[in-house]
Enzyme design. Structure first.
Site, PDB file in Angstrom:
ATOM      1  N   THR A  16       0.851  -1.194   0.000  1.00  0.00           N
ATOM      2  CA  THR A  16       0.000   0.000   0.000  1.00  0.00           C
ATOM      3  C   THR A  16       0.888   1.245   0.000  1.00  0.00           C
ATOM      4  O   THR A  16       2.028   1.209   0.425  1.00  0.00           O
ATOM      5  CB  THR A  16      -0.928   0.032   1.228  1.00  0.00           C
ATOM      6  OG1 THR A  16      -0.166   0.277   2.413  1.00  0.00           O
ATOM      7  CG2 THR A  16      -1.682  -1.285   1.375  1.00  0.00           C
ATOM      8  N   GLY A  17       0.344   2.347  -0.490  1.00  0.00           N
ATOM      9  CA  GLY A  17       1.148   3.575  -0.583  1.00  0.00           C
ATOM     10  C   GLY A  17       2.351   3.383  -1.479  1.00  0.00           C
ATOM     11  O   GLY A  17       3.461   3.828  -1.165  1.00  0.00           O
ATOM     12  N   ALA A  18       2.128   2.755  -2.640  1.00  0.00           N
ATOM     13  CA  ALA A  18       3.238   2.279  -3.467  1.00  0.00           C
ATOM     14  C   ALA A  18       3.789   3.306  -4.443  1.00  0.00           C
ATOM     15  O   ALA A  18       4.750   3.006  -5.154  1.00  0.00           O
ATOM     16  CB  ALA A  18       2.803   1.035  -4.240  1.00  0.00           C
ATOM     17  N   SER A  20       5.079   6.462  -3.966  1.00  0.00           N
ATOM     18  CA  SER A  20       6.109   7.431  -3.578  1.00  0.00           C
ATOM     19  C   SER A  20       6.867   6.915  -2.369  1.00  0.00           C
ATOM     20  O   SER A  20       6.414   5.994  -1.667  1.00  0.00           O
ATOM     21  CB  SER A  20       5.504   8.813  -3.256  1.00  0.00           C
ATOM     22  OG  SER A  20       4.747   8.759  -2.071  1.00  0.00           O
ATOM     23  N   GLY A  21       8.024   7.518  -2.124  1.00  0.00           N
ATOM     24  CA  GLY A  21       8.774   7.274  -0.902  1.00  0.00           C
ATOM     25  C   GLY A  21       9.127   5.824  -0.660  1.00  0.00           C
ATOM     26  O   GLY A  21       9.614   5.104  -1.545  1.00  0.00           O
ATOM     27  N   ILE A  22       8.871   5.371   0.558  1.00  0.00           N
ATOM     28  CA  ILE A  22       9.233   4.017   0.982  1.00  0.00           C
ATOM     29  C   ILE A  22       8.503   2.970   0.153  1.00  0.00           C
ATOM     30  O   ILE A  22       9.091   1.956  -0.253  1.00  0.00           O
ATOM     31  CB  ILE A  22       8.925   3.837   2.480  1.00  0.00           C
ATOM     32  CG1 ILE A  22       9.866   4.711   3.321  1.00  0.00           C
ATOM     33  CG2 ILE A  22       9.040   2.377   2.894  1.00  0.00           C
ATOM     34  CD1 ILE A  22       9.486   4.806   4.785  1.00  0.00           C
ATOM     35  N   GLY A  23       7.215   3.181  -0.110  1.00  0.00           N
ATOM     36  CA  GLY A  23       6.456   2.213  -0.896  1.00  0.00           C
ATOM     37  C   GLY A  23       7.002   2.056  -2.298  1.00  0.00           C
ATOM     38  O   GLY A  23       7.116   0.939  -2.822  1.00  0.00           O
ATOM     39  N   TYR A 158       0.397  12.364  14.474  1.00  0.00           N
ATOM     40  CA  TYR A 158       1.179  11.303  13.833  1.00  0.00           C
ATOM     41  C   TYR A 158       1.814  10.396  14.882  1.00  0.00           C
ATOM     42  O   TYR A 158       1.785   9.167  14.753  1.00  0.00           O
ATOM     43  CB  TYR A 158       2.249  11.931  12.947  1.00  0.00           C
ATOM     44  CG  TYR A 158       3.086  10.937  12.171  1.00  0.00           C
ATOM     45  CD1 TYR A 158       2.611  10.365  10.996  1.00  0.00           C
ATOM     46  CD2 TYR A 158       4.350  10.568  12.610  1.00  0.00           C
ATOM     47  CE1 TYR A 158       3.375   9.453  10.280  1.00  0.00           C
ATOM     48  CE2 TYR A 158       5.124   9.659  11.905  1.00  0.00           C
ATOM     49  CZ  TYR A 158       4.632   9.099  10.742  1.00  0.00           C
ATOM     50  OH  TYR A 158       5.400   8.197  10.038  1.00  0.00           O
TER      51      TYR A 158
END
Length: 388
Positions: A16-18, A20-23, A158
């Site tokens: 999931t969240g693929a 940008s960034g870590i994903g 957060y």
């Protein structure tokens, strides 16, 4: 029953969240290692471009647009994985977003929305994945944060959400282990990472936000995630700074409060003049990059994280250094506990002879200062006194 996991090139991995960034870094790294990927995010165009990129390089990737706050949408992602690849071997709950600002000044609806993504997104993804993971075994990997262990000012919502993710993950792990389920549950705890985290966060400050150093590369987190996909591990800290955060909360929480009140409240406001921009709290905000490039120095390696992932190699290296040190001491290359210089009290008879010899050679007149004690006497007594 010993828990074993498939190698990456034999796995179907959902991320999931693929986009940008870590994903994004994890998706690219997993594709390079031969995994079959099912990718999800809210940005349809970015998902399409990423899957085309992976397939152009010989990889296998499909995508499904979904908001992790919607449990029905994540169930559709799981169904797509089963329909296209026959099952799920690893599910990575990575999607997240932050808010910079004082808690009193954060609208309640924004606070709730953050929890919908950061906490309920993890819960929804886990519930969607578990029936399939129970069937054939596999890994459930939740991306927490160093803030899962230690809260910081100006990112209260957060910090609270990541604390909740840790509590949920730990409780779920124990329940699955009590059932003897063949499922590994891992919590990844990164330190500050050079992603679009600041750009995607809702900013309620009077200036642009900036994460405190040290900042690490997103590929380090991707490497830790894929390690957990192959090796059952309870949790992994990415960056020694993440572990230091946790230790500070364990051993000196009040002192850490004072330090953070005086440093992080200023540091997180040091991103420059505030500018008009969007954020990713309620929708996609321009994805497609792994790094923001806002930080002057980004750490590309972490010896601490490597040591966690390879404990036996680390232990062997420590033992090897110990053997070498012992051999060096035994051979006399290094002195062991023996001072280089020691003071030996002069024998009384030798002191008398020394005084006579000094007098014979005319040294009796050597003094330190005006009417000072003679040098030979000061030396033998190890003190200097001045006479009136």
């Amino acid at each position: 029953m010993r828990l074993t996991l498939k190698p990456i090139d034999a796995q179907t991995i959902v991320i999931t969240g693929a986009t940008s960034g870590i994903g994004l870094a994890t998706a690219r790294m997993a594709a390079q290692r031969g995994a079959r990927l099912v990718l999800t995010a809210r940005d349809r165009d970015a998902l399409g471009r990423l899957c085309e990129e992976i397939r152009a390089d010989g990889g296998d990737a499909v995508h499904c647009v979904a908001d992790v706050a919607d449990p029905a949408a994540l169930k559709q992602v799981a169904d797509l994985a089963v329909r296209t690849h026959g099952g799920i071997d690893c599910w990575v709950n990575n999607a997240g977003v932050s808010i910079y600002g004082r808690i009193e000044e954060t609208p309640v609806e924004d606070h709730r929305r953050l929890f919908e993504t950061d906490y309920w997104g993890v819960v929804n993804g886990s519930i969607a994945a578990l029936p399939h993971l129970r069937r054939n075994g596999g890994a459930l990997i939740n991306v927490g944060s160093a803030l899962s262990d230690r809260a910081i000012p100006l990112q209260g919502p957060y910090s609270a959400a990541k604390h909740a993710v840790k509590g949920f993950t730990d409780a779920l792990r124990m329940e699955l282990e009590a059932d003897d389920a063949h499922i590994s549950v891992t919590l990844i705890k990164p330190a500050a990472i050079d992603t679009l985290y600041e750009e995607h966060a809702r900013n309620l400050l009077e200036s642009e936000p900036l994460n405190p150093a040290p900042v690490y590369a997103p590929e380090l987190v991707a490497k830790a995630i894929l390690h957990a996909a192959e090796h059952p591990v309870r949790d992994l800290y990415v960056g020694s700074a993440a572990k230091l955060f946790s230790l500070s909360e364990t051993f000196m929480p009040r002192l850490t409060d004072y330090a953070m009140e005086r440093t992080l409240t200023r540091w997180q406001r040091a991103g420059g003049p505030k500018r008009q921009r969007g954020d990713a709290l309620y929708g996609p905000a321009g994805d497609g990059r792994t790094r923001a490039g806002r930080h002057r120095f980004v750490r590309e390696t972490s010896l601490y994280t490597e040591a966690q992932m390879h404990p036996w190699i680390s232990a062997a290296l420590v033992a090897g250094f110990g053997v070498l040190a012992g051999a060096a001491i035994a051979r006399g290359w290094v002195r062991s506990g023996e001072p280089r210089h020691t003071w030996h009290e002069p024998h009384p008879d030798r002191a008398v002879e020394r005084r006579r010899g000094d007098a014979d050679l005319g040294y009796g007149r050597r003094t330190l200062g005006h009417n000072a004690k003679p040098a030979w006497l000061a030396t033998s007594e190890r003190e200097v006194t001045f006479r009136e």
